[in-house]
Design a protein around this motif. Structure first.
Motif, mmCIF file in Angstrom:
data_model
loop_
_atom_site.group_PDB
_atom_site.id
_atom_site.type_symbol
_atom_site.label_atom_id
_atom_site.label_comp_id
_atom_site.label_asym_id
_atom_site.label_seq_id
_atom_site.Cartn_x
_atom_site.Cartn_y
_atom_site.Cartn_z
ATOM 1 N N SER A 1 16.089 -42.947 28.545
ATOM 2 C CA SER A 1 16.728 -43.184 29.839
ATOM 3 C C SER A 1 17.805 -44.252 29.714
ATOM 4 C CB SER A 1 15.675 -43.615 30.870
ATOM 5 O OG SER A 1 16.277 -43.956 32.098
ATOM 6 N N LEU A 2 17.528 -45.280 28.913
ATOM 7 C CA LEU A 2 18.499 -46.355 28.709
ATOM 8 C C LEU A 2 19.736 -45.844 27.974
ATOM 9 C CD1 LEU A 2 18.877 -49.392 29.209
ATOM 10 C CD2 LEU A 2 17.849 -49.811 26.975
ATOM 11 N N PHE A 3 19.538 -44.994 26.966
ATOM 12 C CA PHE A 3 20.671 -44.434 26.223
ATOM 13 C C PHE A 3 21.531 -43.538 27.115
ATOM 14 C CE2 PHE A 3 17.749 -44.730 22.294
ATOM 15 C CZ PHE A 3 18.163 -46.027 22.049
ATOM 16 N N VAL A 4 20.877 -42.752 27.967
ATOM 17 C CA VAL A 4 21.617 -41.914 28.922
ATOM 18 C C VAL A 4 22.453 -42.795 29.841
ATOM 19 C CG1 VAL A 4 21.389 -40.362 30.899
ATOM 20 C CG2 VAL A 4 19.995 -39.980 28.859
ATOM 21 N N ASN A 5 21.866 -43.899 30.267
ATOM 22 C CA ASN A 5 22.578 -44.817 31.152
ATOM 23 C C ASN A 5 23.791 -45.449 30.466
ATOM 24 O OD1 ASN A 5 22.678 -46.432 33.718
ATOM 25 N ND2 ASN A 5 22.371 -48.112 32.272
ATOM 26 N N PRO B 1 14.567 -56.573 19.896
ATOM 27 C CA PRO B 1 15.730 -55.841 20.411
ATOM 28 C C PRO B 1 15.890 -55.975 21.917
ATOM 29 C CG PRO B 1 14.523 -54.497 18.845
ATOM 30 C CD PRO B 1 13.663 -55.686 19.126
ATOM 31 N N GLN B 2 14.766 -55.974 22.643
ATOM 32 C CA GLN B 2 14.841 -56.093 24.094
ATOM 33 C C GLN B 2 15.338 -57.465 24.509
ATOM 34 O OE1 GLN B 2 11.257 -54.740 26.096
ATOM 35 N NE2 GLN B 2 10.876 -53.223 24.516
ATOM 36 N N ILE B 3 14.884 -58.511 23.806
ATOM 37 C CA ILE B 3 15.312 -59.871 24.119
ATOM 38 C C ILE B 3 16.808 -60.020 23.880
ATOM 39 C CG2 ILE B 3 15.094 -62.298 23.452
ATOM 40 C CD1 ILE B 3 12.133 -61.720 22.831
ATOM 41 N N VAL B 4 17.309 -59.434 22.781
ATOM 42 C CA VAL B 4 18.748 -59.482 22.498
ATOM 43 C C VAL B 4 19.527 -58.736 23.582
ATOM 44 C CG1 VAL B 4 20.553 -58.747 20.893
ATOM 45 C CG2 VAL B 4 18.432 -59.740 20.014
ATOM 46 N N VAL C 1 25.574 -52.389 21.851
ATOM 47 C CA VAL C 1 24.484 -53.294 21.443
ATOM 48 C C VAL C 1 23.144 -52.573 21.522
ATOM 49 C CG1 VAL C 1 23.159 -55.335 22.154
ATOM 50 C CG2 VAL C 1 25.644 -55.463 21.986
ATOM 51 N N THR C 2 22.957 -51.788 22.584
ATOM 52 C CA THR C 2 21.679 -51.108 22.790
ATOM 53 C C THR C 2 21.324 -50.150 21.649
ATOM 54 O OG1 THR C 2 21.858 -51.322 25.190
ATOM 55 C CG2 THR C 2 20.369 -49.630 24.366
ATOM 56 N N PRO C 3 22.179 -49.166 21.305
ATOM 57 C CA PRO C 3 21.820 -48.281 20.188
ATOM 58 C C PRO C 3 21.753 -48.996 18.852
ATOM 59 C CG PRO C 3 24.072 -47.861 20.877
ATOM 60 C CD PRO C 3 23.464 -48.768 21.911
ATOM 61 N N PHE C 4 22.595 -50.026 18.663
ATOM 62 C CA PHE C 4 22.585 -50.774 17.404
ATOM 63 C C PHE C 4 21.253 -51.500 17.226
ATOM 64 C CE2 PHE C 4 23.271 -54.709 15.024
ATOM 65 C CZ PHE C 4 23.815 -54.219 13.849
ATOM 66 N N MET C 5 20.813 -52.191 18.272
ATOM 67 C CA MET C 5 19.567 -52.970 18.168
ATOM 68 C C MET C 5 18.350 -52.063 18.011
ATOM 69 S SD MET C 5 20.354 -56.076 17.998
ATOM 70 C CE MET C 5 18.642 -56.621 17.980
ATOM 71 N N TYR C 6 18.276 -51.017 18.834
ATOM 72 C CA TYR C 6 17.091 -50.163 18.790
ATOM 73 C C TYR C 6 17.143 -49.175 17.633
ATOM 74 C CZ TYR C 6 15.998 -52.052 23.370
ATOM 75 O OH TYR C 6 15.707 -52.905 24.402
ATOM 76 N N GLY C 7 18.350 -48.748 17.274
ATOM 77 C CA GLY C 7 18.467 -47.800 16.176
ATOM 78 C C GLY C 7 18.209 -48.421 14.819
ATOM 79 N N LEU C 8 18.539 -49.701 14.666
ATOM 80 C CA LEU C 8 18.394 -50.360 13.364
ATOM 81 C C LEU C 8 17.160 -51.253 13.283
ATOM 82 C CD1 LEU C 8 22.087 -51.380 12.548
ATOM 83 C CD2 LEU C 8 20.812 -49.403 11.710
ATOM 84 N N LYS C 9 16.726 -51.799 14.400
ATOM 85 C CA LYS C 9 15.651 -52.784 14.369
ATOM 86 C C LYS C 9 14.253 -52.211 14.551
ATOM 87 C CE LYS C 9 18.337 -56.302 13.637
ATOM 88 N NZ LYS C 9 18.288 -56.995 12.334
#
Length: 308
Positions: free
Chosen positions: A63-67, A239-242, A284-292
Motif C-alpha cells: 500500500s505504501l509503494f502504491v502511494n 527502515p521505518q524509523i528512517v 527513500v521508501t523503496p531503497f530502505m525497504y528493498g535493501l534493508k
C-alpha cells in the motif's frame, strides 16, 4: 488587481525563465520520475509474486509503494509539462485536483507508517497473539481505512477553499500548494483556517503520536530482550524509523516554505525545500525497504536475476 470572476487559472511563478536549461531539467526530472515508478512497481510485483512475503508487514508495504507512485504522479507530470511551457499556467480545476492528490497521498504516507509501526509493536511486544490480531482480513481493513481516512480529511479542509474567490493568480511555487492558494483569495473565512489546522492535526499529528507511542513501547521491550531479539527488532524497525524521520523533515521544510515568507532564502533553495518531501520520500521508501529488509532483498535478487 484582477477581478476575481476573471481568474480561471494560476501562474506557477517559481519556474521563472530557465532558458535552454529546461531540456536538461526535463530529462533529469523525467529520469527520476521513471526511476521512482520502476523501483516501487518492482517491489509491489515481488511481494505479490513471492508467497513468502504475504505477511501483514509486506502487505502494508505494498500500500505504501502504491502511494509513492500515486504521490509522484500527482506532481511530476505537471512539473514536466510546465518545464516546456512558456506561460506556466495551470487551470483552477487541475490545480485543485493536484492539491487533492498530493495532500491525500501525504496523509496516506503518515497513516501507513503509523499502521506499520503498530504492526511492529504487536509483532515485538505480543508475538504469540500476532497472527490473531494482525489477520489478513484486518490488515486489508486497516489499508482501506487509511485511504478513506486520508481522503476524507483533505476533502473536509478542501471544501472550505474550493468556493473562494481569487483576487490574484500568482503562486510562487512549482506546484499548487493549499496554503499559497488560500493566500491569493480575496478573503478567507475563519472556519477555513480552523479546517486547515484540523487537517494538519488529524493527518500528521495524530499518526506521528501513534508512531512515537508504538516505538517507545518497542524500545522498552528491547531493553530487556535478548541480543538476538534486539537485532531482529532493529532490522525490521530501522527502515521505518528512517522513513518517518525523512517524512518529518520534509514536512518541516514544506511548512516553513508555505506558512512563512522565506524570501531571504535563495530562489533555488526555496524550490528544493518545497519539493523535498515529494522528491526524496518516494525513492527513500523503496531503497530502505528493498535493501534493508532481508526477505525483500533476497526475493528481489531471485525475481530479477534468478528466474530458473
Amino acid at each position: 488587481m484582477e477581478n476575481s470572476s476573471e481568474i480561471v487559472s494560476f501562474v506557477l511563478a517559481a519556474y521563472g525563465n530557465i532558458g535552454e536549461l529546461k531540456y536538461l531539467y526535463f530529462s533529469m526530472i523525467l529520469s527520476w520520475y521513471l526511476s521512482i515508478c520502476v523501483a516501487n512497481t518492482v517491489l509491489i510485483v515481488v511481494i505479490y509474486v513471492d508467497k513468502k512475503l504475504h505477511e501483514p508487514m509486506y502487505i502494508l508495504l505494498c500500500s505504501l509503494f502504491v502511494n509513492e507512485i500515486g504521490g509522484s504522479t500527482s506532481l511530476y507530470p505537471l512539473i514536466l509539462s510546465q518545464m516546456l511551457s512558456e506561460s506556466h499556467e495551470v487551470t483552477l480545476s487541475w490545480c485543485f485536483l493536484q492539491m487533492c492528490c498530493i495532500y491525500t497521498c501525504a496523509s496516506v504516507e503518515f497513516c501507513s507508517l503509523a499502521a506499520m509501526a503498530y504492526d511492529r509493536y504487536i509483532s515485538i511486544c505480543y508475538p504469540l497473539s500476532y497472527n490473531v490480531i494482525m489477520s489478513t482480513g484486518r490488515v486489508f481493513l486497516i489499508i482501506v481505512l487509511v485511504w478513506m481516512y486520508s481522503f476524507a480529511n483533505f476533502i473536509l479542509s478542501f471544501s472550505f477553499i474550493i468556493g473562494l474567490k481569487f483576487c490574484r493568480n500568482i503562486i510562487d511555487k512549482v506546484f499548487c500548494d493549499h496554503s499559497l492558494v488560500a493566500k491569493v483569495a480575496c478573503s478567507v473565512p475563519l472556519h477555513s483556517y480552523i479546517a486547515d489546522i484540523f487537517y494538519v492535526f488529524v493527518s500528521f499529528v495524530v499518526p506521528f503520536v501513534l508512531i512515537s507511542v508504538s516505538y517507545m513501547n518497542i524500545l522498552m521491550v528491547c531493553l530487556t530482550a535478548s541480543k538476538e531479539n534486539k537485532q531482529k527488532a532493529v532490522t525490521t524497525c530501522a527502515p521505518q524509523i528512517v522513513s518517518v524521520s525523512n517524512l518529518f523533515l520534509g514536512c518541516i521544510f514544506h511548512f516553513v516554505d508555505s506558512k512563512f515568507e522565506a524570501s531571504q532564502l535563495p530562489h533555488n533553495m526555496r524550490i528544493i525545500l518545497s519539493v523535498y518531501l515529494l522528491v526524496c520520500q518516494p525513492m527513500v521508501t523503496p531503497f530502505m525497504y528493498g535493501l534493508k529488509l532481508p526477505k525483500i532483498r533476497h526475493s528481489c535478487k531471485r525475481f530479477l536475476f534468478d528466474r530458473k
